[in-house]
Design a protein around this motif. Structure first.
Motif, PDB file in Angstrom:
ATOM      1  N   SER A 214      73.658  63.311  31.148  1.00 19.37           N
ATOM      2  CA  SER A 214      72.996  63.963  32.604  1.00 19.37           C
ATOM      3  C   SER A 214      73.494  63.237  33.711  1.00 19.37           C
ATOM      4  N   LEU A 215      72.972  63.720  34.759  1.00 26.12           N
ATOM      5  CA  LEU A 215      73.191  63.182  36.435  1.00 26.12           C
ATOM      6  C   LEU A 215      72.522  61.856  36.400  1.00 26.12           C
ATOM      7  N   PHE A 216      71.216  61.671  35.966  1.00 28.43           N
ATOM      8  CA  PHE A 216      70.787  60.540  35.913  1.00 28.43           C
ATOM      9  C   PHE A 216      71.366  59.522  35.005  1.00 28.43           C
ATOM     10  N   GLN A 217      71.672  59.883  33.999  1.00 31.70           N
ATOM     11  CA  GLN A 217      72.412  58.751  33.223  1.00 31.70           C
ATOM     12  C   GLN A 217      73.778  58.393  33.903  1.00 31.70           C
ATOM     13  N   GLU A 234      67.497  64.967  43.562  1.00 33.46           N
ATOM     14  CA  GLU A 234      66.346  65.249  44.316  1.00 33.46           C
ATOM     15  C   GLU A 234      66.463  66.951  44.488  1.00 33.46           C
ATOM     16  N   ALA A 235      67.784  67.435  44.585  1.00 34.56           N
ATOM     17  CA  ALA A 235      67.710  68.908  45.063  1.00 34.56           C
ATOM     18  C   ALA A 235      67.525  69.734  43.373  1.00 34.56           C
ATOM     19  N   GLN A 236      67.844  69.045  42.463  1.00 43.16           N
ATOM     20  CA  GLN A 236      67.531  69.669  41.004  1.00 43.16           C
ATOM     21  C   GLN A 236      66.140  69.696  40.754  1.00 43.16           C
ATOM     22  N   ILE A 237      65.309  68.706  41.199  1.00 42.71           N
ATOM     23  CA  ILE A 237      63.824  68.632  41.005  1.00 42.71           C
ATOM     24  C   ILE A 237      63.207  69.608  42.081  1.00 42.71           C
ATOM     25  N   GLY A 241      63.602  71.631  38.435  1.00 43.79           N
ATOM     26  CA  GLY A 241      63.533  70.639  37.484  1.00 43.79           C
ATOM     27  C   GLY A 241      64.849  69.788  37.326  1.00 43.79           C
ATOM     28  N   ILE A 242      64.765  68.595  36.577  1.00 44.60           N
ATOM     29  CA  ILE A 242      66.025  68.225  36.034  1.00 44.60           C
ATOM     30  C   ILE A 242      66.746  68.981  35.021  1.00 44.60           C
ATOM     31  N   ILE A 243      68.254  68.983  34.995  1.00 44.40           N
ATOM     32  CA  ILE A 243      69.009  69.873  34.406  1.00 44.40           C
ATOM     33  C   ILE A 243      69.407  69.052  33.163  1.00 44.40           C
ATOM     34  N   VAL A 253      59.276  67.668  33.716  1.00 41.81           N
ATOM     35  CA  VAL A 253      59.292  66.351  33.974  1.00 41.81           C
ATOM     36  C   VAL A 253      59.021  65.401  32.892  1.00 41.81           C
ATOM     37  N   GLU A 254      57.842  65.623  32.047  1.00 41.57           N
ATOM     38  CA  GLU A 254      57.621  64.776  30.998  1.00 41.57           C
ATOM     39  C   GLU A 254      58.781  64.858  29.745  1.00 41.57           C
ATOM     40  N   VAL A 255      59.348  66.200  29.596  1.00 44.34           N
ATOM     41  CA  VAL A 255      60.590  66.098  28.582  1.00 44.34           C
ATOM     42  C   VAL A 255      61.639  65.533  29.189  1.00 44.34           C
ATOM     43  N   ALA A 256      61.915  65.526  30.367  1.00 43.57           N
ATOM     44  CA  ALA A 256      63.102  64.889  30.960  1.00 43.57           C
ATOM     45  C   ALA A 256      62.961  63.448  30.584  1.00 43.57           C
ATOM     46  N   TYR A 257      61.682  62.796  30.808  1.00 49.80           N
ATOM     47  CA  TYR A 257      61.364  61.549  30.695  1.00 49.80           C
ATOM     48  C   TYR A 257      61.900  61.080  29.150  1.00 49.80           C
TER      49      TYR A 257
END
Length: 647
Positions: A214-217, A234-237, A241-243, A253-257
């Motif tokens: 993912s983007l965060f990774q 920030e644009a995704q959120i 939500g995070i893609i 968000v909790e699933v993304a965590y």
């Protein structure tokens, strides 16, 4: 017989109802052939009512699960099963059951706002709307018309690509980046950058594993510039939500965590926006904004799309101070020289670096402000400056090779101010090397260099002490391995620091230990990763099981005790925080070494018969000759010296 008694079914149209076995066997769940087969077995008494019940319920369950798996809804780049959406909590249990039971349709579920927002996202900044005419323009058209600067337009288009699609606000259509290029919705000069931003949706490739991440990774692994990555995240959120790049949908968000696509630290950064996280520019007010703030200023015309309102006159007022900083921050270049080697950096970062003098920086910014220079011309100038300075960069003697001033700066061994003084010629490398704060990382070592006999005060090498029976072979080998792993084998008599090859050639150690000491010396020169061929550190070799754990911990503890962990690639020691960043150390190992027990006490005091850490051994023997080396005080013990290795 089959109409007697009631059965409760957990699946399909019979779910929760009391029905008979006769109803089930005659239902649509069984083919005619299967039905007759079961009737025959029952008539011949080869199957009981109980067995028949179990068989039919299993058939119904299998068909229902298959049917559930075949129910899909449209995501950003393909279909996602309803079963998966239910497991993620995007489709609630009641809706899921209604869909399975035929009480609602896929279209109805897809149109539910709570579901649609995750599957397709909420609206991004689709274009601009000019006031007072209310004329609508795409982002690219606004740039070509001179209403938006190239930097502002690129940021807005990257946000579109990173949240799903490039948007045509006139036709109310969405395109992938490749499609957008064909439709003239983006220009060829920005195509590669937008493809890169689109990977925030489709996923980045991990160069080490080949996996889609993912983007965060990708941000965590430094595969993208941090400021750029935070802006896209920030644009995704802000748009749903995070893609998840595997399923191509937005996640709660909790699933993304849980999936490792986000963490609390970054959530805190984005929740408390500063200028560093305000990655978007409002050309109307000249403010830096978060994407969420940008969206709140957009109008929603009849199409349902969000358009940024701009005054035609104000839009042409280019090159204010805010716009200059914003444009230079968002222009990413690759230099591959000096401290910028292997990095993508912004023009702004280069201008603020030690390579550019304050006078030159102010001159370039002023020329850009007055439109005397374009960004491209500034890039040419600063590239030439950095390249020229780097070609003359001062070198320092490391453990096995020369170390550049930029490497010392990158490793946080010298400050930006000192680095600037070095590359500008205001201070000599010799003077810098003599600084204690620098010297300890370049090669100074506090290892136990040799032995001094208490009665005669005679100094000898570790190997000579072994040959004279003052140290056992096991104790001697461990002390020599610690020398090799912390920099050099020491000749304390002649005050020489030698490589293992040199030490063997000069008789400071024996030929029989050459192989073992060369192995320990790799803690300085580096180990070869058998999978990638890369040079890796002692700790990395330890985590990959390339060396025995106890042996590796002993050498690592010796490095830390004598000045710090060694970077084998750059041939010098590094501060602890840098070792963490480069993967040469971690919290778990630090905890192990901080809580010394018998497992980590890998060194033996021949005088007291105790197992000690290397640091404890060094602290215990503080005898130092004039030229500054540590010596082990040797006392002849009655009954002989115990060998901890060979017992």
């Amino acid at each position: 017989a089959l109409q007697t008694g009631e059965i409760t079914v957990k699946y399909g149209r019979f779910k929760g109802k009391h029905t008979t076995l006769w109803d089930l066997i005659n239902s649509e769940y069984l083919s005619e052939d299967k039905r007759q087969e079961l009737f025959k077995l029952f008539r011949l008494r080869k199957i009981t009512v109980e067995q028949l019940t179990v068989t039919i319920l299993e058939i119904i369950k299998a068909k229902e699960i298959k049917q559930q798996e075949e129910l899909y809804l449209e995501g950003l780049r393909g279909k996602v099963s309803v079963l998966t959406l239910a497991e993620l909590g995007i489709v609630d249990e009641k809706t899921y059951n209604d869909l399975i039971d035929g009480k609602t349709t896929s279209t109805n579920v897809m149109n539910m706002e709570s579901v649609r927002n995750y599957l397709r996202g909420t609206n991004c900044v689709a274009g601009v709307i000019l006031q007072p005419s209310n004329q609508k323009l795409s982002i690219y058209e606004a740039q070509r018309s001179g209403i938006l600067t190239p930097g502002t337009a690129l940021c807005l288009l990257e946000a579109q690509a990173a949240t799903g699609f490039i948007v045509d606000p006139l036709r109310n259509k969405k395109f992938t980046v490749a499609q957008a290029l064909k439709e003239n919705m983006v220009g060829p000069q920005m195509y590669e950058k937008l493809l890169s931003a689109e990977r925030a949706v489709t996923g980045y490739r991990d160069p080490y594993t080949g996996h889609t991440i993912s983007l965060f990774q990708a941000l965590e692994k430094d595969l993208i510039v941090r400021q750029h990555g935070i802006r896209l995240l920030e644009a995704q959120i802000a748009t749903g939500g995070i893609i998840d790049p595997i399923m191509c949908i937005h996640l709660p968000v909790e699933v993304a965590y849980k999936k490792g696509y986000f963490d609390a630290e970054l959530n805190q950064i984005l929740s408390d926006p500063t200028d560093d996280t305000k990655g978007f520019f409002d050309p109307k007010t000249h403010e830096n904004l978060t994407y969420s703030e940008m969206l709140s200023r957009c109008k929603d015309p009849k199409t349902g799309l969000l358009l940024l309102p701009l005054n035609t006159e104000a839009s042409h007022e280019l090159h204010t101070d805010e716009q200059i900083e914003f444009a230079l921050k968002n222009k990413i270049i690759t230099l591959n020289v000096g401290t910028f080697t292997g990095k993508d950096v912004s023009v702004w970062e280069v201008l603020l670096s030690a390579y550019i003098s304050e006078q030159k920086r102010e001159q370039l910014i002023q020329q850009y402000r007055t439109k005397t220079l374009t960004i491209e011309e500034i890039i040419e100038i600063i590239t030439a400056i950095v390249t020229e300075v780097s070609s003359k960069e001062k070198k320092f003697k490391g453990l096995r090779k020369q170390v550049s001033a930029s490497e010392l700066y990158e490793s946080k061994i010298i400050s930006k101010e000192l680095f600037s003084q070095i590359i500008q010629g205001e201070i000599t490398p010799d003077k810098v090397t003599k600084m204690e704060s620098v010297q300890k990382f370049l090669g100074a070592t506090n290892c136990i260099a040799g032995v001094r006999v208490e009665s005669t005060k005679k100094v000898m090498s570790i190997y000579e002490a072994k040959s004279k029976g003052l140290l056992t072979p096991g104790t001697s080998l461990i002390l020599l391995e610690a020398q090799a792993a912390t920099g050099f084998v020491i000749d304390p008599v002649n005050n020489k620091k030698l490589s293992v090859e040199e030490a063997v050639a000069q008789g400071v150690v024996g030929q029989e230990w050459k192989k073992k000491l060369l192995s320990a010396e790799r803690a300085v020169t580096g180990y070869k990763d058998p999978y990638t061929g890369d040079t890796i550190s002692l700790f990395q070799a330890l985590t990959k099981d390339l060396i025995v754990k106890d042996h590796g911990i002993r050498l690592l503890e010796a490095q830390i005790a004598t000045g710090g962990i060694i970077d084998p690639v750059h041939s010098h020691r590094v501060p602890v925080q840098v070792a963490y960043q480069r993967g040469y150390f971690d919290e778990e190992m630090n905890e192990i070494l901080s809580d010394a027990d018998d497992d980590t006490k890998g060194f033996f005091d021949p005088n007291t018969k105790e197992n000690l850490t290397y640091l404890q051994l060094i602290e215990r023997y503080l005898i130092v000759k004039d030229h500054g080396i540590r010596l082990l005080e040797a006392q002849i013990a009655t009954g002989g010296i115990i060998d901890p290795v060979y017992s």
